[in-house]
Design a protein around this motif. Structure first.
Motif, short mmCIF file in Angstrom:
data_model
loop_
_atom_site.label_atom_id
_atom_site.label_comp_id
_atom_site.label_asym_id
_atom_site.label_seq_id
_atom_site.Cartn_x
_atom_site.Cartn_y
_atom_site.Cartn_z
N TRP A 616 0.83 -1.21 0.00
CA TRP A 616 0.00 0.00 0.00
C TRP A 616 0.87 1.26 0.00
CZ3 TRP A 616 -4.42 2.49 -0.64
CH2 TRP A 616 -4.61 3.70 0.01
N ARG A 620 -0.54 2.68 -3.25
CA ARG A 620 -1.79 3.32 -2.85
C ARG A 620 -3.00 2.66 -3.53
NH1 ARG A 620 -0.86 6.03 1.81
NH2 ARG A 620 1.33 6.64 1.71
N ASN A 622 -5.46 -0.26 -2.75
CA ASN A 622 -5.83 -1.17 -1.66
C ASN A 622 -6.09 -2.59 -2.17
OD1 ASN A 622 -6.56 -1.54 1.20
ND2 ASN A 622 -8.60 -1.95 0.39
N ASP A 691 -10.02 2.04 0.93
CA ASP A 691 -8.86 2.87 1.28
C ASP A 691 -8.96 3.45 2.68
OD1 ASP A 691 -8.12 2.28 -1.27
OD2 ASP A 691 -8.32 4.32 -2.06
#
Length: 745
Positions: A616, A620, A622, A691
């Motif tokens: 992550w 970024r 998920n 997220d």
């Protein structure tokens, strides 16, 4: 951690010498000093403890056993039987540690003689240094075709010892699992060697420490049970990471440093959480339980030290031999990291079961989460009927000494003959004495009371009344009887007088201890869950990830307790494990299972989520992070869980009910935790939350110290068409592509 691992690798002979010297010193101390284990008889504040105080004794200061005989073909009170028994009882009375023997033929007490059943018994009062085997041998010296003799009761309860073939089989099974995973005998042997050395050194240390701290002999068994499982697993994580680094092209020393700086950190974090949970057992307020927790914590500490010092030294000694022959051949032939190109990786990824499973969980997270919750609920459901207490001879294995004793005693004197309750009455005046007389006349009509006998005066104004239940000490009816006496019968008799009656005796003591511990179990659960939440907050700088972890850990604990309720209380498989019929769960078991399983669940949670968190931080994304994390950790988590299953379940065949309960409960809970909670529930919930799961308040970010469990990681750029694609090597399998790239850089 990298510095420590590299130092141990470069000074491998020094490290090996220190460990060998420490073991030799500990062995010398044990040989010279021996051990000083003792039964800690500290009781929680309770009515039974007050009864012992009035009697001027304690639960462990006096013990009474019984010798029972049954005659066939002749009367039990006939002259030949009386003569044989008299000679035998005289011989028993002369043995060391025997204080008194009360014969039914000379005591003038007809309650010890049942002519209709041709059975009689003698009470034998002994001290702590009595040789139970010697008493049994003397008692059975008069056995013949017409006379059957058995010993039993509290003083003569048989002592069963753990250890032996079952544990050896468990370790060999773990070795086989490691061989299948690593395809290298040396790599498979390293976790076993490291775990065993750590456990042996710790148990020797505990034996020496028993001279300083009050510890029961069961502490050794608990330490070996927990230490072997976590020790082998901790070493497995480090060896696996070391091999990946070697396959990525690192030198032996560099690979050891990378393994120490990544998996070594995780091992320390996981070990500290287990130790914290074990030391938190002090909330139970019992010295014997606190001592077990301390001994187990010492064992875990030694296994962690072995994993981060001894194991790097051994890895340095072995060098590339920790790899399989095929892996060494690939490295020597190519002279480059044994990681093939994108085409091969994609081909392997298509057939990778872990990758396909990770994709399925992230594609349909809601149905998968529901499936996991249904399975967990079904397995945990029996916990609602869990009854805490102590097993008695009626549930011991058929054919055992204690069971044969019970089968002789119960037809003639009732199932509760060894569950006698002591009603200790304070009668300061004539009115209270009359109130006690009324109570004594009423007791025989109370449900489940078999007999009532007024004992001798125990002191100034202290009178003892013996109440024998109709049911055994482990039966629910006996627990209900104690509650009924305390709540209804005795208060009614005390009303309007100065009479004070306390219900004591071993049976009442066990009930009070169970109640005291179970009343603190919710506090303990909150304590370990809160501790887990805080540790995961520090590790992952998130609030929802720790919340998911804490709740899932509690679910695993409930599954473990539910499983042992069905197996040992309901008796679904207790006979197969050699511990007899269904019986209440010992009050020690829930606390131990909660403490140990919390730590083990944290291990797998940290190992899984740290890889997800690493991905992550780089992408970024998920969904991708969860898919990569599950795919790359599935094999190691599954292997670690199977090893735990082998080691823990081997203790299920120890012959000791408590040890068997803890071993089987932990074994099943670990498997469910790995395959249901970590591989289904946690990733499905993280995917459903999205997220937001990684959100962390700014004020908390400023206050929270930074803790890198897996060490500093370099950014990893993986093309989208290679997501989850692992190296082609069959050993590395589905785990470690991204980490291998990071190690190579």
């Amino acid at each position: 951690m990298s510095v420590l691992a590299r130092w141990c690798a470069r000074h491998r002979l020094v490290v090996l010498g220190v460990w060998a010297g420490a073991v030799v010193v500990l062995i010398s101390l044990v040989v010279g000093l021996g051990s000083n284990f003792k039964t800690v008889a500290d009781l929680p504040s309770s009515e039974s403890a007050h009864a012992y105080t009035l009697l001027g004794t304690s639960a462990g200061s006096t013990e009474t056993g019984r010798i029972v005989w049954h005659a066939t073909g002749q009367a039990v009170d006939s002259a030949p039987v009386r003569d044989d028994v008299a000679g035998m009882l005289a011989k028993v009375a002369s043995l060391p540690g025997v204080d008194a023997v009360a014969s039914p033929y000379t005591a003038g007490d007809p309650s010890r003689l049942n002519t209709s059943q041709n059975t009689a018994y003698a009470d034998v009062t002994v001290t702590d240094d009595v040789d139970v085997a010697q008493v049994r041998q003397a008692a059975q010296s008069i056995e013949n075709d017409h006379l059957k003799v058995e010993t039993g009761g509290q003083a003569f309860a048989p002592e069963t010892k753990a250890g032996g073939i079952a544990e050896v089989v468990g370790i060999l099974a773990a070795l086989l699992v490691l061989l299948v995973m690593f395809r290298s005998a040396w790599a498979a042997a390293l976790p076993i060697i490291t775990g065993v050395v750590g456990v042996v050194a710790s148990l020797l240390f505990v034996m020496v420490g028993s001279h300083v701290v009050d510890l029961s002999s069961e502490s050794i068994t608990m330490g070996s049970l927990i230490g072997l499982g976590v020790g082998i697993d901790y070493a497995l994580f480090i060896v696996d990471r070391h091999r990946k680094a070697l396959m990525a092209g690192a030198s032996v020393t560099d690979a050891i440093g990378q393994a120490g700086n990544t998996s070594g950190r995780a091992v320390i974090f996981a070990g500290l959480t287990v130790i914290a949970a074990l030391l938190a057992m002090f909330v139970g307020g019992m010295g014997v339980l606190t001592g077990m927790g301390q001994a187990a914590a010492v064992t875990v500490l030694f296994t962690v030290l072995a994993a981060i010092t001894l194991l790097p030294a051994l890895l340095s000694v072995l060098g590339p031999r920790v790899l399989s022959r095929r892996q060494r051949r690939l490295l020597s032939n190519s002279g480059a990291p044994a990681v093939s190109g994108p085409t091969s990786r994609r081909a392997h990824a298509r057939r990778g079961p872990a990758r396909r499973w990770a994709a399925l969980v992230t594609r349909v997270p809601a149905p998968m989460a529901v499936l996991a919750l249904v399975v967990l609920a079904a397995l945990a459901l029996p916990v609602l009927s869990m009854r805490v207490g102590e097993a008695d001879a009626s549930s011991d294995p058929a054919g055992s000494t204690s069971r044969q004793y019970y089968e002789l005693m119960s037809p003639a004197f009732g199932g509760g003959i060894d569950a006698t309750l002591l009603l200790v009455a304070e009668t300061p005046d004539a009115g209270s004495a009359r109130a006690l007389d009324v109570l004594v006349t009423q007791l025989p009509s109370v449900p489940d009371v078999a007999s009532v006998a007024v004992g001798a005066t125990a002191g100034d104004g202290i009178q003892v009344v013996q109440v024998t239940p109709s049911s055994s000490s482990g039966a629910k009816a006996t627990v209900d009887l104690v509650d009924h006496l305390r709540r209804d019968v005795i208060p009614a008799a005390e009303a309007g007088s100065h009479l004070q009656v306390s219900v004591g005796g071993q049976t009442a003591t066990n009930i009070d201890i169970a109640h005291a511990l179970m009343s603190k179990l919710p506090l303990y659960l909150v304590l370990v869950a809160g501790l887990g939440f805080l540790l995961l907050v520090l590790a992952f700088r998130s609030l929802l990830v720790p919340l998911v972890g804490a709740v899932s850990n509690l679910a695993t604990i409930l599954v473990g307790l539910g499983a042992l309720t069905a197996i040992f209380q309901w008796g679904w498989a207790s006979n197969l494990l050699g511990v007899g019929d269904g019986a209440p769960i010992s009050y020690i078991v829930p606390i131990m299972v909660v403490g140990v399983m919390f730590g083990l669940s944290m291990d797998y949670q940290v190992f899984l989520v740290s890889r997800i968190r690493e991905e992550w931080a780089h992408t970024r994304d998920n969904t991708r992070s969860i898919r990569v994390g599950v795919a790359e950790t599935a094999k190691v988590i599954a292997t670690a869980a199977v090893i735990m299953l082998c080691v823990f379940s081997s203790f299920g065949f120890s012959g000791q009910r408590i040890v068997s309960c803890i071993g089987i409960g932990l074994a099943l809970a670990v498997v469910v935790d790995a395959f249901v909670v970590r591989m289904i529930l946690v990733p499905a919930l993280l995917r459903m939350i999205g997220d937001r799961v990684w959100a962390y308040p700014r004020w908390a970010d400023r206050l929270t110290p930074h803790l890198a469990i897996e060490g500093p990681a370099d950014k990893i750029d993986i093309p989208s068409d290679q997501v989850d694609a692992p190296p082609t090597d069959d050993l590395v399998g589905v785990a470690g592509h991204a980490s291998a790239v990071a190690d190579r850089r």
